[in-house]
Design a protein around this motif. Structure first.
Motif, PDB file in Angstrom:
ATOM      1  N   VAL A 160       0.818  -1.215   0.000  1.00  0.00           N
ATOM      2  CA  VAL A 160       0.000   0.000   0.000  1.00  0.00           C
ATOM      3  C   VAL A 160       0.851   1.264   0.000  1.00  0.00           C
ATOM      4  O   VAL A 160       0.531   2.238  -0.693  1.00  0.00           O
ATOM      5  N   LEU A 161       1.938   1.254   0.743  1.00  0.00           N
ATOM      6  CA  LEU A 161       2.740   2.465   0.902  1.00  0.00           C
ATOM      7  C   LEU A 161       3.274   3.019  -0.423  1.00  0.00           C
ATOM      8  O   LEU A 161       3.257   4.241  -0.622  1.00  0.00           O
ATOM      9  N   PRO A 162       3.758   2.176  -1.367  1.00  0.00           N
ATOM     10  CA  PRO A 162       4.213   2.747  -2.647  1.00  0.00           C
ATOM     11  C   PRO A 162       3.128   3.508  -3.398  1.00  0.00           C
ATOM     12  O   PRO A 162       3.410   4.519  -4.055  1.00  0.00           O
ATOM     13  N   LEU A 163       1.877   3.068  -3.301  1.00  0.00           N
ATOM     14  CA  LEU A 163       0.779   3.773  -3.965  1.00  0.00           C
ATOM     15  C   LEU A 163       0.524   5.123  -3.306  1.00  0.00           C
ATOM     16  O   LEU A 163       0.191   6.105  -3.985  1.00  0.00           O
ATOM     17  N   MET A 210      10.320   0.533  -2.277  1.00  0.00           N
ATOM     18  CA  MET A 210      11.214  -0.616  -2.310  1.00  0.00           C
ATOM     19  C   MET A 210      12.223  -0.556  -1.162  1.00  0.00           C
ATOM     20  O   MET A 210      12.509  -1.576  -0.513  1.00  0.00           O
ATOM     21  N   TRP A 211      12.775   0.632  -0.899  1.00  0.00           N
ATOM     22  CA  TRP A 211      13.735   0.762   0.199  1.00  0.00           C
ATOM     23  C   TRP A 211      13.049   0.565   1.549  1.00  0.00           C
ATOM     24  O   TRP A 211      13.616  -0.055   2.455  1.00  0.00           O
ATOM     25  N   SER A 212      11.828   1.072   1.706  1.00  0.00           N
ATOM     26  CA  SER A 212      11.098   0.872   2.959  1.00  0.00           C
ATOM     27  C   SER A 212      10.871  -0.614   3.222  1.00  0.00           C
ATOM     28  O   SER A 212      11.049  -1.097   4.345  1.00  0.00           O
ATOM     29  N   VAL A 254       9.864  -4.947  -6.011  1.00  0.00           N
ATOM     30  CA  VAL A 254       9.605  -4.819  -7.444  1.00  0.00           C
ATOM     31  C   VAL A 254       8.113  -4.652  -7.693  1.00  0.00           C
ATOM     32  O   VAL A 254       7.697  -3.945  -8.612  1.00  0.00           O
ATOM     33  N   TYR A 255       7.302  -5.317  -6.856  1.00  0.00           N
ATOM     34  CA  TYR A 255       5.858  -5.105  -6.976  1.00  0.00           C
ATOM     35  C   TYR A 255       5.513  -3.641  -6.759  1.00  0.00           C
ATOM     36  O   TYR A 255       4.710  -3.056  -7.506  1.00  0.00           O
ATOM     37  N   GLY A 256       6.121  -3.033  -5.724  1.00  0.00           N
ATOM     38  CA  GLY A 256       5.839  -1.630  -5.445  1.00  0.00           C
ATOM     39  C   GLY A 256       6.214  -0.739  -6.610  1.00  0.00           C
ATOM     40  O   GLY A 256       5.485   0.205  -6.942  1.00  0.00           O
ATOM     41  N   LEU A 257       7.347  -1.040  -7.244  1.00  0.00           N
ATOM     42  CA  LEU A 257       7.769  -0.255  -8.399  1.00  0.00           C
ATOM     43  C   LEU A 257       6.799  -0.424  -9.561  1.00  0.00           C
ATOM     44  O   LEU A 257       6.392   0.550 -10.204  1.00  0.00           O
ATOM     45  N   SER A 258       6.402  -1.664  -9.839  1.00  0.00           N
ATOM     46  CA  SER A 258       5.468  -1.926 -10.939  1.00  0.00           C
ATOM     47  C   SER A 258       4.106  -1.317 -10.662  1.00  0.00           C
ATOM     48  O   SER A 258       3.492  -0.685 -11.541  1.00  0.00           O
ATOM     49  N   ALA A 259       3.623  -1.498  -9.426  1.00  0.00           N
ATOM     50  CA  ALA A 259       2.312  -0.961  -9.078  1.00  0.00           C
ATOM     51  C   ALA A 259       2.306   0.561  -9.128  1.00  0.00           C
ATOM     52  O   ALA A 259       1.310   1.184  -9.530  1.00  0.00           O
ATOM     53  N   ALA A 272      17.938  -3.024 -15.573  1.00  0.00           N
ATOM     54  CA  ALA A 272      18.284  -2.105 -14.493  1.00  0.00           C
ATOM     55  C   ALA A 272      17.502  -2.386 -13.216  1.00  0.00           C
ATOM     56  O   ALA A 272      17.979  -2.083 -12.119  1.00  0.00           O
ATOM     57  N   VAL A 273      16.301  -2.957 -13.344  1.00  0.00           N
ATOM     58  CA  VAL A 273      15.481  -3.225 -12.150  1.00  0.00           C
ATOM     59  C   VAL A 273      16.163  -4.215 -11.202  1.00  0.00           C
ATOM     60  O   VAL A 273      16.304  -3.923 -10.006  1.00  0.00           O
TER      61      VAL A 273
END
Length: 240
Positions: free
Chosen positions: A12-15, A46-48, A93-98, A122-123
């Motif tokens: 949730v946090l990446p969104l 991703m870092w979190s 990676v999910y957070g980046l994609s989402a 690069a990912v």
């Protein structure tokens, strides 16, 4: 995945980061590429996730009273903690994609990846960079009973210094030089270069990212051995 706090941080946090970044930069007169905003928000998540997972891993091992047997086992503790860092970073990676999908489909940000194949390479490089930095920081968690407090403290500085939150060029000159010693800084540059069409700079950034990650691995191995010896000699390995 059974920890609600971790799932909130990874899912949730990446969104939330992407939404906040979108509305902040939409009202700003400063020109910033939309893909950089989305990438920065995704990498922050991703870092979190990496830092929370690494800190919680040592804490859980200590609370379950298995940290002592693992440290005392013949296998190097580095090989035990390495999967923790890489696994939590790869879940990011999910957070980046989402974040990219959320920004494009719901927020209407025009995202364009100039070199998709280079971006996909690069990912995982960025994942390795974040994982190895998290592993380096987690080396001190062996001696620190409340490791999660230390993990929370280290979250925001890396956001700032690696260029996830703000461009490095906006930081003071001495801070910029310190930022170049962080592997995630080069991971961010590789992703941005692949997205914006600068293939040469992206490849160079990936090379520096992997080089620094290897240096982190060597330093972590040395520190873990030293911290293991200190914890054993002082009898504080199982300290709650």
């Amino acid at each position: 995945m059974r920890t609600r706090l971790y799932m909130f941080s990874a899912v949730v946090l990446p969104l939330i980061f992407a939404s906040l970044a979108f509305y902040m930069f939409r009202g700003s007169p400063r020109h910033t590429a939309a893909v950089n905003v989305a990438l920065g928000a995704g990498l922050m998540g991703m870092w979190s996730a990496t830092l929370l997972g690494a800190g919680n891993a040592i804490t859980r091992l200590r609370m379950m009273q298995v940290l002592e047997p693992l440290v005392a086992s013949p296998r190097s503790f580095f090989l035990i903690t390495l999967p923790f860092a890489l696994a939590t970073a790869s879940l990011g990676v999910y957070g980046l994609s989402a974040t990219l999908l959320w920004s494009t489909l719901l927020l209407g940000m025009p995202l364009h990846i100039a070199h998709p194949a280079l971006f996909l390479v690069a990912v995982p490089v960025a994942v390795i960079a974040l994982g190895m930095l998290g592993l380096l920081m987690s080396a001190g968690f062996i001696l620190y009973p409340t490791a999660q407090s230390l993990a929370n403290f280290l979250e925001y500085p890396v956001w700032m210094l690696s260029g996830m939150l703000v461009p490095i060029s906006m930081l003071p000159r001495p801070v910029q030089e310190f930022s170049l010693a962080l592997a995630p800084t080069w991971g961010v540059r590789s992703l941005q270069g692949a997205a914006q069409g600068s293939a040469r700079s992206a490849v160079q950034a990936m090379g520096m990212c992997l080089l620094l990650s290897a240096v982190y691995a060597v330093i972590t191995l040395v520190l873990q051995r030293r911290f293991e010896w200190l914890a054993r000699s002082s009898g504080t390995l199982a300290l709650q």
